[in-house]
Design a protein around this motif. Structure first.
Motif, PDB file in Angstrom:
ATOM      1  N   SER B  17       0.794  -1.251  -0.095  1.00  0.00           N
ATOM      2  CA  SER B  17      -0.086   0.284  -0.016  1.00  0.00           C
ATOM      3  C   SER B  17       1.102   1.247   0.019  1.00  0.00           C
ATOM      4  O   SER B  17       0.656   2.273  -0.779  1.00  0.00           O
ATOM      5  CB  SER B  17      -0.871   0.005   1.233  1.00  0.00           C
ATOM      6  N   VAL B 172      -5.921   0.844  -1.344  1.00  0.00           N
ATOM      7  CA  VAL B 172      -5.097  -0.288  -1.567  1.00  0.00           C
ATOM      8  C   VAL B 172      -5.085  -1.261  -0.504  1.00  0.00           C
ATOM      9  O   VAL B 172      -5.074  -2.582  -0.532  1.00  0.00           O
ATOM     10  CB  VAL B 172      -3.577   0.217  -2.113  1.00  0.00           C
ATOM     11  N   PHE B 173      -5.082  -0.577   0.936  1.00  0.00           N
ATOM     12  CA  PHE B 173      -4.753  -1.548   2.036  1.00  0.00           C
ATOM     13  C   PHE B 173      -6.138  -2.420   2.294  1.00  0.00           C
ATOM     14  O   PHE B 173      -5.948  -3.398   2.785  1.00  0.00           O
ATOM     15  CB  PHE B 173      -4.636  -0.567   3.309  1.00  0.00           C
TER      16      PHE B 173
END
Lengths: 361, 499
Positions: B17, B172-173
């Protein structure tokens, strides 16, 4: 000079600290939201309250037609909730357990047996021995009538025929190689691969299974995300062979891919035949309708319909053999050697605990 | 105790991320420097290429690349690279959008220049003398610029960079659908797998402490970067942090600028092809053939309708909520915390809440799913609102103008109001609507019986490979919101022209 509250500077300051709201198009949005909410409510209320709520983890592509036919034949409205691959580990069995205090499901059509055994053990099922129950062999039903099996599939080796021949000897040769990078199977945490592992645990015992599993992994076995991926890995030639279910194999073959199959044989030469199971959820308010559906699903007509589907499921009860395809006739012979999966209850949780430890801790 | 595979998964997700967030922001920043309104593409095509990867449903991307993963199954790092690049392609436009639309920072170019002069002077003084001293001085100067010279980060263009990075990092995480399809190592997949055979809410909660803390920390940083600067009102400095007309040459020089522009177009095309066109092409081959079958399928139509209604209500409620907030403050941040955990966790959380005896009477209603969707899109709405917020004084002046006695001024005022207020809110609504529409895990868990959203069924059917009817169903499902957006855009455009 004393500032009046309507002084332009005061107005501007008030405006800056308390920005306008009503003019930001919110009115339109509220109207849209209100209309959508009303429509949503209408759809919700529009569902017939007398409809039978069916949770179905069997593939929608096959089961939907059968349940629609049931609606047409009996006039009983059915509301179906399908399992999705995305929620396979948060699937309907887990949902039913979470809902146990306040069930909303009437009938559960499960496409495997371990979850069914779990539900039966937790006392969430309503026993029923109807017309369908009588025609299914004892190996595929609960003695108390909490669940009954029908339309099964087999665990098979799927083999890429461009890479090797589909014979037991060729499979044995491949397995004897030091590296197993040509072999694939799904991560055994869920689905029928878990049933496969649980069967091996029951047959071999814990120690042998763990030793075998670790050895295969050390030798480079490829672990796929699902049976569907296993099928694809072999069908596309990335791997030579793998474990999957008959329905996945037939999908690959129908798609013209170079695959063949062999039944997975246990040490005692038995096969692994995994039935669909159907059960009534305890606390249902539509018991009569639920019983009709159970009878319908376990009937000869339904088993024949499932055998004619692309998944070519194996009828467990007596059926008119002339209506079966050659493929299904062969599967039916193999299924007769099926391991008694009802016995897996005793080791189901232990095997799952070990798998979770192996993969998640 | 946190299990080690979870720790590894969290570490891997964190690293991925951070790298993607930093990479996306760096690229977006470079793009902005070389951005011109007059491009090789027309403006519409430019926006289409830019946004296509971000707007492609992750369900489609994961599905399209799940087969590619097979050939990489023996090379996990290649698989990781594929996954990371897909995410970078998807997220970079978001970073660009945040930077592009961010209001100008309170500290202008001259202020930063003065600060740099000041820092340079200090660095020079510290660096007087031998080589080591000069190096130490420069290092300190640089360090001060990055970490202590808070002006750039807190009052300068760094504010927008922090916001963009945080937004990309969070998305993203929390990504799940592509990771699960590609078999990438991610904490979201771990949580998903851990539910097999049942996992108590307590155990899930313990497992979530670490990843959720990371998310909240990053969200907190983003919120701080968006907080109003003392002495200013939110968004009181109109304009973007970069002037679109700034031009590439001034920043990169002639050769560099040409390279950047070329690279930019290559990236645009590559991203659009790999993330959007490719997955769509996989399904479109059979789309036309299957359309007649879909047209007769009452169920998919009903499911699309249900999805639209859920998304519409959720987006409208969130827009109504965020329109009351001009800036992100602590209390408002707390509202966003549940949504930061992602659709899967929110779904599980809401499920357990509506299974309690107090709320169970609402369990089989649309309310749990609506609540989940609202919670999920709320953080995105808050960030977008803060980024796109217009100046209160500008709105006030536009309103004054719209109440003018002269018709021409009135029209001009209304036009300004449209630009300052209605268009950003409409844009936010569309983004939230779309995010709610394509949600999968929470929808699968919480939809009431007989009201399944379309995506849930599609994902189920995708298990069986590609066939004509599925291609058509997928195309129809994902085309619906776009047709609505197009309709709304045409109406809005007509209205603007009329005004």
């Amino acid at each position: 000079m004393k500032h009046h509250k309507h002084h332009p500077r005061k107005l501007l300051q008030r405006h800056l600290h308390n920005p306008p709201r009503g003019r930001s198009g919110l009115g339109v949005l509220w109207i849209i939201a209100f209309v959508a909410l009303v429509a949503l409510s209408l759809v919700w209320f529009g569902r017939s309250s007398s409809a039978l709520v069916v949770y179905c983890s069997h593939d929608a592509i096959y089961s939907e037609k059968i349940l629609q036919q049931f609606e047409q034949d009996t006039g009983i409205k059915v509301v179906i909730r399908f399992d999705t691959e995305s929620t396979k580990s948060l699937g309907l069995t887990e949902l039913l357990i979470r809902e146990k205090e306040h069930p909303r499901c009437d009938v559960f059509w499960n496409n495997e047996i371990l979850g069914t055994l779990d539900l039966a053990q937790q006392g969430l099922l309503e026993p029923y021995k109807g017309s369908g129950y009588d025609r299914i062999p004892d190996a595929f039903k609960d003695p108390q009538g909490q669940w009954v099996g029908f339309g099964a599939r087999l665990r098979v080796w799927i083999i890429n025929t461009q890479k090797m021949s589909a014979t037991p000897e060729a499979v044995a040769q491949k397995l004897a190689l030091p590296s197993l990078k040509h072999l694939t199977l799904a991560k055994p945490l869920y689905g029928t691969t878990r049933t496969h592992y649980t069967t091996l645990w029951h047959l071999w015992g814990k120690d042998k299974l763990i030793q075998w599993h670790r050895q295969w992994r050390q030798r480079g076995l490829i672990e796929a995300q699902s049976n569907g991926q296993t099928k694809n890995l072999v069908a596309h030639g990335h791997n030579d062979l793998g474990w999957t279910d008959t329905d996945d194999f037939f999908l690959a073959r129908e798609a013209g891919q170079p695959v063949d199959m062999l039944p997975v044989r246990l040490d005692n030469n038995q096969t692994i035949c995994i039935p669909n199971t159907v059960m009534i959820i305890k606390g249902t308010r539509k018991l009569a309708q639920a019983q009709k559906l159970v009878d319908y699903l376990t009937s000869e007509a339904c088993e024949l319909a499932l055998s004619r589907s692309q998944a070519k499921q194996i009828p467990l009860g007596p059926v008119d053999e002339s209506q079966l395809s050659d493929d299904v006739k062969q599967l039916k012979i193999w299924a007769k050697d099926g391991y008694p999966l009802g016995q897996l209850e005793s080791v189901r949780q232990a095997c799952l605990d070990w798998l979770k430890q192996e993969y998640l801790q | 105790m946190i299990a080690s595979p979870l720790l590894m998964a969290v570490g891997m997700t964190l690293l991925r991320s951070f790298v993607i967030a930093a990479g996306a922001c760096w690229l977006a920043n470079q793009w902005l420097k070389s951005h011109r309104e007059q491009t090789f593409f027309s403006k519409g095509v430019w926006w289409l290429f830019l946004l296509a990867p971000t707007l492609t449903p992750p369900l489609l991307i994961g599905y399209a690349y799940s087969n590619t993963q097979f050939s990489l199954v023996a090379h996990p790092w290649c698989n990781e690279l594929l996954y990371s690049f897909l995410l970078l392609f998807r997220m970079m436009p978001l970073a660009w959008l945040v930077l592009f639309f961010s209001p100008a920072p309170p500290l202008g170019a001259s202020g930063i220049y003065c600060q740099e002069l000041l820092d340079g002077k200090r660095g020079g003084q510290e660096g007087d003398g031998n080589f080591q001293g000069r190096f130490r001085g420069r290092f300190r100067g640089c360090f001060r610029g990055c970490f202590r010279g808070g002006g750039w980060w807190t009052y300068g263009p760094g504010r927008a960079m922090v916001t963009a990075m945080a937004l990309v990092f969070l998305l993203v995480f929390g990504e799940f659908e592509i990771a699960s399809r590609l078999g990438a190592s991610s904490w979201t997949v771990w949580v998903f797998d851990a539910q097999v055979g049942g996992l108590s809410w307590e155990a899930t909660g313990w497992a979530l402490i670490l990843p959720v803390s990371c998310q909240w920390l990053v969200f907190g940083i983003a919120a701080l970067s968006l907080a109003p600067t003392p002495g200013t009102t939110p968004g009181s400095t109109p304009g973007s942090i970069y002037s679109p007309r700034q031009g590439a040459i001034a920043v990169h020089g002639k050769g560099g600028a040409a390279l950047w522009v070329l690279g930019k177009y290559l990236w645009l095309i590559l991203a659009a092809v790999l993330v959007c066109v490719g997955p769509l092409a996989l399904l479109s081959g059979s789309m036309v053939r299957g359309l007649s079958a879909v047209w007769a399928d009452r169920l998919i139509m009903q499911e699309i309708g249900v999805s639209l209604l859920f998304a519409c209500v959720a987006a409208a409620v969130v827009v109504a909520i965020i329109s009351r907030f001009k800036a992100i403050r602590l209390g408002r941040m707390l509202l966003c915390l549940p949504g930061m955990t992602g659709s899967l966790v929110v779904g599980l959380m809401i499920l357990s809440i509506f299974q309690t005896s107090f709320f169970v009477f609402l369990y089989d209603t649309p309310i749990p799913l609506l609540a989940a969707l609202i919670l999920m899109v709320l953080p995105v709405g808050m960030i977008l609102r803060a980024v796109l917020a217009s100046s209160g004084s500008a709105i006030y002046l536009a309103e004054q103008l719209s109440h003018s006695s002269k018709p021409a001024q009135q029209a001009h005022g209304r036009s300004l109001l449209w630009t300052l207020v209605h268009r950003p809110m409409g844009l936010i609504f569309c983004v939230l609507f779309y995010l709610a529409y394509i949600d999968l895990p929470a929808s699968a868990l919480l939809c009431p019986s007989g009201m399944s959203p379309a995506g849930v069924r599609l994902y189920n059917l995708m298990h069986y490979g590609r066939y004509d009817t599925l291609g058509a169903m997928t195309a129809l499902t994902y085309a619906c919101p776009w047709m609505i957006f197009l309709l709304v855009w045409l109406i809005a455009r007509g209205r603007k022209v009329h005004d």
